[in-house]
Design a protein around this motif. Structure first.
Motif, short mmCIF file in Angstrom:
data_model
loop_
_atom_site.label_atom_id
_atom_site.label_comp_id
_atom_site.label_asym_id
_atom_site.label_seq_id
_atom_site.Cartn_x
_atom_site.Cartn_y
_atom_site.Cartn_z
N GLY A 175 -21.54 -32.54 44.18
CA GLY A 175 -20.72 -31.34 44.13
C GLY A 175 -21.57 -30.09 44.01
O GLY A 175 -22.69 -30.12 43.52
N GLU A 176 -21.01 -28.97 44.48
CA GLU A 176 -21.71 -27.69 44.43
C GLU A 176 -21.32 -26.95 43.14
O GLU A 176 -20.14 -26.70 42.89
CB GLU A 176 -21.35 -26.85 45.65
N VAL A 177 -22.33 -26.60 42.35
CA VAL A 177 -22.08 -25.88 41.10
C VAL A 177 -21.70 -24.44 41.41
O VAL A 177 -22.36 -23.77 42.21
CB VAL A 177 -23.34 -25.92 40.20
N LEU A 178 -20.63 -23.97 40.81
CA LEU A 178 -20.15 -22.60 41.02
C LEU A 178 -20.48 -21.75 39.81
O LEU A 178 -20.28 -22.17 38.67
CB LEU A 178 -18.64 -22.60 41.26
N TYR A 183 -16.11 -26.31 36.83
CA TYR A 183 -15.97 -27.41 37.78
C TYR A 183 -16.85 -27.15 39.00
O TYR A 183 -17.41 -26.06 39.18
CB TYR A 183 -14.51 -27.58 38.21
N LYS A 184 -16.93 -28.15 39.86
CA LYS A 184 -17.71 -28.04 41.08
C LYS A 184 -16.77 -28.03 42.28
O LYS A 184 -15.60 -28.41 42.17
CB LYS A 184 -18.69 -29.22 41.21
N GLU A 185 -17.30 -27.61 43.42
CA GLU A 185 -16.55 -27.73 44.66
C GLU A 185 -17.27 -28.75 45.54
O GLU A 185 -18.50 -28.89 45.49
CB GLU A 185 -16.42 -26.38 45.37
N TYR A 186 -16.50 -29.44 46.36
CA TYR A 186 -17.02 -30.58 47.11
C TYR A 186 -16.80 -30.37 48.60
O TYR A 186 -15.72 -29.98 49.04
CB TYR A 186 -16.34 -31.87 46.63
N HIS A 219 -13.28 -28.23 32.92
CA HIS A 219 -14.14 -29.23 33.56
C HIS A 219 -13.24 -30.21 34.32
O HIS A 219 -12.86 -31.26 33.81
CB HIS A 219 -14.99 -29.95 32.51
N ASP A 247 -16.83 -38.32 46.27
CA ASP A 247 -17.67 -38.16 45.09
C ASP A 247 -17.32 -39.19 44.03
O ASP A 247 -18.20 -39.76 43.38
CB ASP A 247 -17.52 -36.75 44.52
#
Length: 273
Positions: free
Chosen positions: A102-105, A110-113, A164, A225
């Motif tokens: 996932g991409e950390v924002l 939370y992350k985006e995928y 989260h 993921d």
């Protein structure tokens, strides 16, 4: 008097035989009583697993305890093939799950995928319309987004950003952050005009509970993921199981040799001792 190896093989296969009964019963129950496509999706694999364990355990149990050499030979052959298959699957699982995260924002809990971050093999499995229809049905039946909505229904948009969220919640239950929608609730967003370069998932979003972002690439990426994490755990368990199977296979070979000695049987490729 039975030798130790025969007793061990008999005991292990008796335990496997007992375990196969509830597995087979569960598969039959899912086929007859399953109310959703998700539940019925699992009935055939579960039944096959139950029948397989039942047949193999009976072969090992009878072959070891009743000194039926040909049954024990079949049991050992199946065990050998199972070891090979599990070994290949473990290697495959590590290879296909080695890519993707996932991409950390910034400022978000939370992350985006993104679907393109994962292995091509996994991508093809979820982009298949037939497969995704079944997967989406399972996600809706599991009430993934219902729980998300109820848990965070009183949050402001800033509070939601600090949560989260799981990969499925972030990918399936809310629109991507770059859509710029107006927040009305965790799963209720007002669409705003987007430019031509906007994320295509923005057009796929709908506030209906059975739509949301279940048709988005971000949802498919969130599932991958989860799958990636689960497969890595399964691969580690498989390694432990492989060691166990190799030990059982070795004990079974000793029991087979004992049977040959007791019955004075001859099998091509096995040397008399």
């Amino acid at each position: 008097m039975f030798r130790l190896s025969n007793n061990l093989v008999g005991i292990l296969n008796f335990i496997t035989f007992l375990l196969s009964i509830p597995i087979l019963w569960a598969g039959i129950w899912l086929r007859n009583k399953g109310v959703s496509e998700c539940e019925k999706f699992f009935d055939t694999p579960v039944i096959i697993l139950g029948v397989f364990l039942l047949a193999v355990s009976l072969a090992g149990l009878i072959g070891a305890c009743c000194r039926v050499s040909w049954l024990l030979w079949v049991y050992l052959l199946v065990m050998f093939l199972l070891i090979v298959v599990l070994f290949c699957f473990t290697i495959f699982a590590f290879v296909v799950t080695n890519k993707g995260a996932g991409e950390v924002l910034s400022g978000k809990g939370y992350k985006e995928y993104k679907l393109g971050d994962y292995s091509n093999w996994l991508q093809k499995r979820v982009t298949s319309e037939k497969n995704w229809r079944k997967i989406k049905s399972c996600l809706i039946d599991a009430k993934v987004c219902n729980d998300f909505q109820q848990r965070y229904m009183n949050d402001t948009v800033q509070e939601l950003y600090t949560r989260h969220l799981s990969a499925l919640q972030a990918g399936c239950c809310k629109p991507s952050d770059d859509c710029g929608f107006t927040y009305r609730g965790p799963s209720n967003w007002e669409k705003t005009p987007t430019n031509a370069t906007a994320n295509p998932d923005c057009n796929a979003w709908d506030n209906q509970a059975n739509v949301l972002c279940f048709n988005c690439n971000s949802c498919k990426a969130g599932l991958l993921d989860n799958l990636r994490s689960d497969w890595k755990k399964v691969a580690v368990i498989n390694i432990i199981f492989l060691v166990f199977l190799i030990i059982v296979y070795s004990v079974g070979c000793c029991a087979f040799r004992n049977n040959r000695r007791d019955n004075n049987a001859y099998f091509p490729g096995w040397k008399h001792t």
